[in-house]
Design an enzyme around this catalytic site. Sequence first.
Site, PDB file in Angstrom:
ATOM      1  N   LYS A 111       0.827  -1.220   0.000  1.00 61.20           N
ATOM      2  CA  LYS A 111       0.000   0.000   0.000  1.00 61.20           C
ATOM      3  C   LYS A 111       0.854   1.259   0.000  1.00 61.20           C
ATOM      4  O   LYS A 111       0.478   2.268  -0.596  1.00 61.20           O
ATOM      5  CB  LYS A 111      -0.950   0.025   1.209  1.00 61.20           C
ATOM      6  N   LYS A 194      -4.631 -11.096  -7.153  1.00 58.97           N
ATOM      7  CA  LYS A 194      -5.810 -11.153  -6.277  1.00 58.97           C
ATOM      8  C   LYS A 194      -6.913 -10.227  -6.794  1.00 58.97           C
ATOM      9  O   LYS A 194      -6.610  -9.144  -7.294  1.00 58.97           O
ATOM     10  CB  LYS A 194      -5.374 -10.713  -4.870  1.00 58.97           C
ATOM     11  N   LYS A 197     -10.683  -4.808  -5.834  1.00 58.93           N
ATOM     12  CA  LYS A 197     -11.338  -3.507  -6.017  1.00 58.93           C
ATOM     13  C   LYS A 197     -10.643  -2.475  -6.913  1.00 58.93           C
ATOM     14  O   LYS A 197     -10.943  -1.319  -6.852  1.00 58.93           O
ATOM     15  CB  LYS A 197     -11.679  -2.827  -4.682  1.00 58.93           C
TER      16      LYS A 197
HETATM   17  P1  AMP Z   1     -10.132  -5.950   2.227  1.00 57.27           P
HETATM   18  O1  AMP Z   1     -11.255  -5.670   1.305  1.00 57.27           O
HETATM   19  O2  AMP Z   1      -8.843  -6.192   1.501  1.00 57.27           O
HETATM   20  O3  AMP Z   1     -10.021  -4.951   3.302  1.00 57.27           O
HETATM   21  O4  AMP Z   1     -10.468  -7.336   2.910  1.00 57.27           O
HETATM   22  C1  AMP Z   1     -11.620  -7.587   3.676  1.00 57.27           C
HETATM   23  C2  AMP Z   1     -11.731  -9.064   3.939  1.00 57.27           C
HETATM   24  O5  AMP Z   1     -11.982  -9.756   2.701  1.00 57.27           O
HETATM   25  C3  AMP Z   1     -10.448  -9.687   4.508  1.00 57.27           C
HETATM   26  O6  AMP Z   1     -10.765 -10.753   5.400  1.00 57.27           O
HETATM   27  C4  AMP Z   1      -9.785 -10.235   3.267  1.00 57.27           C
HETATM   28  O7  AMP Z   1      -8.884 -11.280   3.561  1.00 57.27           O
HETATM   29  C5  AMP Z   1     -10.966 -10.704   2.419  1.00 57.27           C
HETATM   30  N1  AMP Z   1     -10.624 -10.623   0.989  1.00 57.27           N
HETATM   31  C6  AMP Z   1     -10.371  -9.509   0.261  1.00 57.27           C
HETATM   32  N2  AMP Z   1     -10.087  -9.799  -1.033  1.00 57.27           N
HETATM   33  C7  AMP Z   1     -10.147 -11.166  -1.121  1.00 57.27           C
HETATM   34  C8  AMP Z   1      -9.938 -12.094  -2.195  1.00 57.27           C
HETATM   35  N3  AMP Z   1      -9.641 -11.704  -3.424  1.00 57.27           N
HETATM   36  N4  AMP Z   1     -10.090 -13.404  -1.925  1.00 57.27           N
HETATM   37  C9  AMP Z   1     -10.426 -13.825  -0.682  1.00 57.27           C
HETATM   38  N5  AMP Z   1     -10.636 -13.008   0.366  1.00 57.27           N
HETATM   39  C10 AMP Z   1     -10.495 -11.686   0.164  1.00 57.27           C
END
Ligand code: AMP
Length: 325
Positions: A111, A194, A197
């Site tokens: 980040k 991955k 967003k």
């Molecule tokens: P974030 O949106 O990155 O803040 O993540 C929020 C939650 O969603 C966390 O528990 C992440 O590990 C999970 N998460 C985010 N992106 C993914 C992805 N592509 N695959 C699986 N889990 C995800």
Amino acid sequence: MQRILSGIKHTGQLTLGNYIGALKNFPKFQDEGEPFIFIADLHALTLPIEPETLRTNCRDLAAFYLAAGLDPKKTTMFLQSHVSAHAELNAILQNYLYMGELSRMTQFKEKSLQLNENAIGLGLFAYPVLMAADILLYDANIVPVGEDQTQHVEIARDLVTRFNNRYGKILTMPKAVITKVGARVMSLSDPTKKMSKSDPKGDIYLKDDLKVIRKKIMTAVTDSEAIVKYDPENKPGISNLLAIYASLKEISVADAEKEFAGANYGTFKTKVADIVVEKIGALQERYHAALASGEVDKVLAEGALKAAKVANVTLKRVQTAVGIL
Ligand code: AMP
Ligand code: TRP
């Protein structure tokens, strides 16, 4: 009774990755223990965000929590910032994690690359300290997260060992629990990355129009082998779609593979699209109903009161242990 704690930092659009890796798994814990599920709005401030976006995102995520099946009677659902113990414990715990170990966090490294070198906030660097406070305040035994957050749970575990060695058995040791299937949902346009967003073509957003979702899946990058087989290294696109399918169908990847033995990619993708559209469609309906009901703010206010009762007891225990009068 097991304590379960998790949260999501809602900064951009919620994706299918968030749903499969996190959101979808939370309700399962309602019958297995005592879940605390929150919205990490203080963490959302660690990268630049418009005030109006933050406000909207928080209500939005609360509505998605309800839509995913969280029942406020069983789950304490709240905003991190509404329980001041999070910030107070953060102020104490920041003295027990070290700059060297924080600088090795993958999320920080990734980040901070997106930011101007002279404008990397201290909050981004100290992100795992606040996250440790979130977890430890509730004496959480289990922390369900996606794979990318396990490093942060590990550092919270190190902190517990360090703190308890110094002060006695004050903090409870948490454990990350990762979903076996779909812990890492990959981008549909580049399945080696991955889903996260930032790529409207490769990401499926929970608010996407269902027709758009179907199109994204039908045009997902695959390979030319024409065999539906789970092999993330050599067939990342097909493997990702298989994992998405298996996860949403609540079956194993091996069973999904069997189901599509001999199928061509078109048929396979259509079936994947069908289940994604079915699940996200239903989620969207419940999400709109939750927002329209006007319940969200009330649920969050009640949740904050319940959470604070538990959190303040731990905070007091820590304050006393370190010598605060
Ligand atoms: P974030 O949106 O990155 O803040 O993540 C929020 C939650 O969603 C966390 O528990 C992440 O590990 C999970 N998460 C985010 N992106 C993914 C992805 N592509 N695959 C699986 N889990 C995800
Ligand atoms: N870091 C998590 C995310 O990116 C959100 C989060 C904050 C969290 N504090 C937590 C998750 C404590 C589990 C436990 O979404």
